[in-house]
Design an enzyme around this catalytic site. Sequence first.
Site, short mmCIF file in Angstrom:
data_model
loop_
_atom_site.label_atom_id
_atom_site.label_comp_id
_atom_site.label_asym_id
_atom_site.label_seq_id
_atom_site.Cartn_x
_atom_site.Cartn_y
_atom_site.Cartn_z
N ALA A 13 39.64 -18.41 13.18
CA ALA A 13 40.15 -19.01 14.42
C ALA A 13 41.59 -19.49 14.26
O ALA A 13 42.17 -19.98 15.21
CB ALA A 13 39.26 -20.17 14.85
N LYS A 15 42.68 -21.75 11.67
CA LYS A 15 42.77 -23.13 11.17
C LYS A 15 43.92 -23.30 10.18
O LYS A 15 44.71 -24.23 10.30
CB LYS A 15 41.45 -23.54 10.51
CG LYS A 15 40.28 -23.65 11.48
CD LYS A 15 38.99 -23.99 10.78
CE LYS A 15 38.54 -22.95 9.79
NZ LYS A 15 38.26 -21.62 10.33
N GLU A 85 40.09 -26.50 4.44
CA GLU A 85 38.74 -26.36 3.89
C GLU A 85 38.03 -27.71 3.82
O GLU A 85 37.33 -28.03 2.85
CB GLU A 85 38.77 -25.69 2.50
CG GLU A 85 39.49 -24.35 2.48
CD GLU A 85 38.83 -23.25 3.29
OE1 GLU A 85 37.66 -23.41 3.72
OE2 GLU A 85 39.48 -22.21 3.51
N CYS A 144 31.78 -9.29 21.17
CA CYS A 144 31.44 -9.06 22.59
C CYS A 144 32.44 -9.74 23.53
O CYS A 144 32.39 -9.54 24.74
CB CYS A 144 30.03 -9.56 22.89
SG CYS A 144 29.86 -11.37 22.85
#
Length: 190
Positions: A13, A15, A85, A144
């Site tokens: 994403a 990060k 992390e 999707c």
Amino acid sequence: MAQLYFYYSAMNAGKSTALLQSDYNYHERGMKTRLLTAQLDNRFGEGRIASRIGLEKLADTFNEDTDLIRWFEQSPDVNCILIDEAQFLTRKQVDDLAVIVDEKNVPVLCYGIRTDFQGELFTGSERLLAIADKLTELKTVCHCGRKAIMVVRMDEHGNALAEGAQVQIGGNERYVSMCRQHYYEALRPK
């Protein structure tokens, strides 16, 4: 007033990219930061925060025994602490970060994955979700097109795994972010 931030998502994403951008913003304003990442995630070399788009920077490392108060006291004149992390932090380490925020008035920005491949919270993420001042979800997408909130661990043949150790370091070759529907479909016995 400093705050404890938790930026969380599934894998891929952005990060680490967001963390490195925040670090750049602080430095552009003449401020000093300290970066920290998990010692066990050495895919890009020990103490290296790297994004998939090619940005990277060296950082200090932590493991479950790292005393974050002592680590902070080695360089207390920072304007911000950024942690990659963060899911691998212990409960005590997250509580120590809150002490740094509250007593030293230094903002702490944590970036991490919310849940493991079995849909369970990581210890660091669980504690951050409980006590962080600001929670921000960074979004990524499933194949999707829907928002991906789950992470599937794959074996070498591309089959989804439902069991195993919570921590197994890997990237795109091992993990795929999916929406909840496709996560459960991937785990159904064939």
